[in-house]
Design a protein around this motif. Structure first.
Motif, mmCIF file in Angstrom:
data_model
loop_
_atom_site.group_PDB
_atom_site.id
_atom_site.type_symbol
_atom_site.label_atom_id
_atom_site.label_comp_id
_atom_site.label_asym_id
_atom_site.label_seq_id
_atom_site.Cartn_x
_atom_site.Cartn_y
_atom_site.Cartn_z
ATOM 1 N N SER A 1 37.196 48.565 27.583
ATOM 2 C CA SER A 1 36.772 47.643 28.635
ATOM 3 C C SER A 1 35.657 48.259 29.473
ATOM 4 O O SER A 1 35.552 49.487 29.575
ATOM 5 N N TYR B 1 36.194 39.587 30.620
ATOM 6 C CA TYR B 1 37.069 38.424 30.579
ATOM 7 C C TYR B 1 37.095 37.880 29.154
ATOM 8 O O TYR B 1 36.088 37.933 28.461
ATOM 9 N N THR C 1 38.395 32.202 29.317
ATOM 10 C CA THR C 1 38.741 32.193 30.734
ATOM 11 C C THR C 1 38.081 31.006 31.419
ATOM 12 O O THR C 1 36.880 30.803 31.310
ATOM 13 N N ASP D 1 44.290 34.803 38.233
ATOM 14 C CA ASP D 1 44.871 35.909 37.457
ATOM 15 C C ASP D 1 43.821 36.888 36.962
ATOM 16 O O ASP D 1 44.015 38.099 37.008
ATOM 17 N N SER D 2 42.704 36.374 36.483
ATOM 18 C CA SER D 2 41.655 37.253 35.951
ATOM 19 C C SER D 2 41.082 38.149 37.038
ATOM 20 O O SER D 2 40.889 39.349 36.832
ATOM 21 N N ARG E 1 43.559 40.855 37.863
ATOM 22 C CA ARG E 1 43.596 41.899 36.823
ATOM 23 C C ARG E 1 42.405 42.841 36.943
ATOM 24 O O ARG E 1 42.542 44.052 36.796
#
Length: 95
Positions: free
Chosen positions: A29, A55, A59, A69-70, A73
């Motif tokens: 990531s 993402y 998304t 939520d994204s 996170r």
């Protein structure tokens, strides 16, 4: 066998040396890439960075002023990476 990025770099160093591999592509990531590259370089490895998407493609784009939520996170990932980088620096695991 590895439990963290440092362990993985140590294991891959031996594996790559045994197979004569000098360069490889490191996919992780975007949040984790900086610490990963530095950790692998500290082991004498030269990864080619290839960050994954932050993402997933699916998304949904929410209303920009509401948490989702994204976003939570990503925020969690930033906090984790900050403390992980400090810990790796303290251990001497970064180049």
């Amino acid at each position: 066998e590895s439990k963290n990025t440092h362990d993985e770099a140590v294991l891959l160093k031996k594996m790559f040396r045994d197979r004569g591999i000098e360069r490889f592509v490191l996919v992780t990531s975007p949040l984790h890439m900086g610490r990963s590259i530095s950790t692998f370089r500290a082991q004498g490895l030269q990864p080619i960075p290839s960050p994954s998407l932050l993402y997933p493609d699916r998304t949904e784009r929410p209303f920009p002023f509401l948490p989702n939520d994204s976003a939570l996170r990503v925020g969690d990932g930033i906090v984790y990476e900050t403390f992980a980088r400090i810990y790796y620096w303290w251990q001497g695991w970064l180049a």
